[in-house]
Design an enzyme around this catalytic site. Sequence first.
Site, mmCIF file in Angstrom:
data_model
loop_
_atom_site.group_PDB
_atom_site.id
_atom_site.type_symbol
_atom_site.label_atom_id
_atom_site.label_comp_id
_atom_site.label_asym_id
_atom_site.label_seq_id
_atom_site.Cartn_x
_atom_site.Cartn_y
_atom_site.Cartn_z
ATOM 1 N N THR A 43 45.515 37.876 38.017
ATOM 2 C CA THR A 43 46.681 38.474 38.682
ATOM 3 C C THR A 43 46.691 38.283 40.187
ATOM 4 O O THR A 43 47.738 38.451 40.819
ATOM 5 C CB THR A 43 46.753 39.979 38.373
ATOM 6 O OG1 THR A 43 45.558 40.623 38.850
ATOM 7 C CG2 THR A 43 46.911 40.227 36.882
ATOM 8 N N CYS A 54 44.596 48.049 35.199
ATOM 9 C CA CYS A 54 45.895 47.819 35.844
ATOM 10 C C CYS A 54 46.899 47.295 34.812
ATOM 11 O O CYS A 54 46.558 46.420 34.015
ATOM 12 C CB CYS A 54 45.725 46.807 36.969
ATOM 13 S SG CYS A 54 47.275 46.202 37.669
ATOM 14 N N HIS A 112 37.278 46.759 44.054
ATOM 15 C CA HIS A 112 36.474 45.939 44.961
ATOM 16 C C HIS A 112 36.686 46.347 46.416
ATOM 17 O O HIS A 112 37.271 45.624 47.216
ATOM 18 C CB HIS A 112 36.787 44.449 44.740
ATOM 19 C CG HIS A 112 36.110 43.892 43.541
ATOM 20 N ND1 HIS A 112 36.458 42.698 42.949
ATOM 21 C CD2 HIS A 112 35.086 44.378 42.799
ATOM 22 C CE1 HIS A 112 35.677 42.489 41.906
ATOM 23 N NE2 HIS A 112 34.838 43.490 41.799
ATOM 24 N N CYS A 146 50.432 39.085 39.848
ATOM 25 C CA CYS A 146 51.051 40.354 40.193
ATOM 26 C C CYS A 146 51.990 40.189 41.393
ATOM 27 O O CYS A 146 51.657 39.506 42.371
ATOM 28 C CB CYS A 146 49.956 41.372 40.520
ATOM 29 S SG CYS A 146 50.549 42.915 41.177
ATOM 30 N N ASN A 197 41.608 39.350 45.982
ATOM 31 C CA ASN A 197 42.945 39.325 46.590
ATOM 32 C C ASN A 197 42.861 39.340 48.106
ATOM 33 O O ASN A 197 43.693 38.735 48.789
ATOM 34 C CB ASN A 197 43.813 40.462 46.035
ATOM 35 C CG ASN A 197 43.482 41.813 46.606
ATOM 36 O OD1 ASN A 197 43.934 42.176 47.677
ATOM 37 N ND2 ASN A 197 42.684 42.580 45.880
ATOM 38 N N GLU A 242 37.935 40.643 36.033
ATOM 39 C CA GLU A 242 39.271 40.583 35.426
ATOM 40 C C GLU A 242 39.408 39.356 34.531
ATOM 41 O O GLU A 242 39.925 39.444 33.412
ATOM 42 C CB GLU A 242 40.356 40.545 36.508
ATOM 43 C CG GLU A 242 41.756 40.452 35.922
ATOM 44 C CD GLU A 242 42.821 40.092 36.939
ATOM 45 O OE1 GLU A 242 43.761 39.351 36.575
ATOM 46 O OE2 GLU A 242 42.724 40.541 38.098
ATOM 47 N N SER A 288 43.139 46.649 47.370
ATOM 48 C CA SER A 288 42.165 47.690 47.037
ATOM 49 C C SER A 288 41.591 48.352 48.289
ATOM 50 O O SER A 288 40.557 49.015 48.234
ATOM 51 C CB SER A 288 41.029 47.102 46.188
ATOM 52 O OG SER A 288 40.471 45.964 46.802
#
Length: 277
Positions: free
Chosen positions: A161, A95, A40, A189, A219, A125, A261
Amino acid sequence: MRLVIGKPLGFCFGVKRAIDKLEAALKDYGKVYALGSPIHNEEEVKRLISLGLELVEAVEELPQSSVVFIRAHGTTPEILEKAREKGCTIIDGTCPSVKNAQEKARLLSQEGYEVIVVGDPKHPEVQSIKGCTAGRASVVSSSKDVTDFPSKDKIGVVSQTTQEEGTLLSIVSVLLRKARELRAYNTICKATLHRQETVRKLAAETEGIIVIGGRNSTNTAKLVEVGKREGSDVLWIAKPDEIDKSWLENKHIIGIAAGASTPDWLINDVINSLSSR
């Protein structure tokens, strides 16, 4: 004006691993198809398209016997099977943290738990995690979503995550009262947690934070939320030409943060643009 560079910056391990695999495949095969955006970040995807990447939105669009890249967000077992039926060569860039969440969801489903995934129901995801339960999982994004959730013998919880731990904890605390047996896996994560903590520190040390990342990056959006919650003046940009001159006025110490990302080259472009001012 002084810049305070938050660390970590650049690709997280999972994204770097995915991009490395994709670049190697492009070098070997020339043309590679990706089911949806591989990561992304729009600027990085443009670069990859220039190297021979082609984006498709559905497995039905894949040419027979083509090379297909599974993005860092993963995909469902059903889509993987359809790609194999078309004779596709599969390059799996999922991932490892996402694979862990998928495996935990599959395990809970197989052991008879009512599976709940904490995350954005539209995010690829989350869809890949839900797909590992044969689509039977429920997706929730806040504790309000489980307030009226019916009582069950066994409830199992996993998380997207890139969620915040506070959101996961608030949902689990409500579900504790609704299950005879509750099993929750913290599948957030560590790279996500480290970046969120970095933004908290920047909020205390600076007069504003520039967060660099794609508009469709969950994120990155979480980093922006964390910064604003800490009382910081946050500017979210996807590329250098989005820097708002009026936002910079009267600020002498500015923090720099970036989503997992966001590539190094784009972060450096932003820093160089700010330094030149």
